[in-house]
Design an enzyme around this catalytic site. Sequence first.
Site, PDB file in Angstrom:
ATOM      1  N   ASN A  13       0.835  -1.197   0.000  1.00  9.58           N
ATOM      2  CA  ASN A  13       0.000   0.000   0.000  1.00  9.58           C
ATOM      3  C   ASN A  13       0.869   1.246   0.000  1.00  9.58           C
ATOM      4  O   ASN A  13       2.051   1.196   0.314  1.00  9.58           O
ATOM      5  CB  ASN A  13      -0.938  -0.005   1.209  1.00  9.58           C
ATOM      6  CG  ASN A  13      -1.988  -1.093   1.104  1.00  9.58           C
ATOM      7  OD1 ASN A  13      -2.492  -1.372   0.018  1.00  9.58           O
ATOM      8  ND2 ASN A  13      -2.303  -1.722   2.211  1.00  9.58           N
ATOM      9  N   CYS A  14       0.237   2.364  -0.333  1.00  9.58           N
ATOM     10  CA  CYS A  14       0.896   3.664  -0.365  1.00  9.58           C
ATOM     11  C   CYS A  14       1.623   3.899   0.959  1.00  9.58           C
ATOM     12  O   CYS A  14       1.075   3.573   2.005  1.00  9.58           O
ATOM     13  CB  CYS A  14      -0.160   4.741  -0.598  1.00  9.58           C
ATOM     14  SG  CYS A  14       0.506   6.400  -0.661  1.00  9.58           S
ATOM     15  N   PRO A  15       2.810   4.403   0.934  1.00 12.59           N
ATOM     16  CA  PRO A  15       3.578   4.928  -0.200  1.00 12.59           C
ATOM     17  C   PRO A  15       4.602   3.949  -0.765  1.00 12.59           C
ATOM     18  O   PRO A  15       5.448   4.349  -1.558  1.00 12.59           O
ATOM     19  CB  PRO A  15       4.292   6.130   0.422  1.00 12.59           C
ATOM     20  CG  PRO A  15       4.643   5.634   1.797  1.00 12.59           C
ATOM     21  CD  PRO A  15       3.444   4.775   2.210  1.00 12.59           C
TER      22      PRO A  15
END
Length: 75
Positions: A13-15
């Site tokens: 997942n981000c980042p």
Amino acid sequence: MHAHQELDTRGLNCPLPILKAKKALSAMASGEILKVVATDPGSVRDFQAFARQTGNELVDQQSADAEFVHWLRRR
């Protein structure tokens, strides 16, 4: 499209997809293409913003079967 390097960020997942792409691009020559495969839906807008901020070209984005593929050209 031919990619000089492919990065698998599925499940991250981000980042993390952006950070891994940034690291990979820094080791590539100008004009080379990086293909990033992600499963995070937020990666679509994240890579658009990343390209604007870094000057790398977002050549294409595709999505299929809950996967998002981003093609970046190293500046």
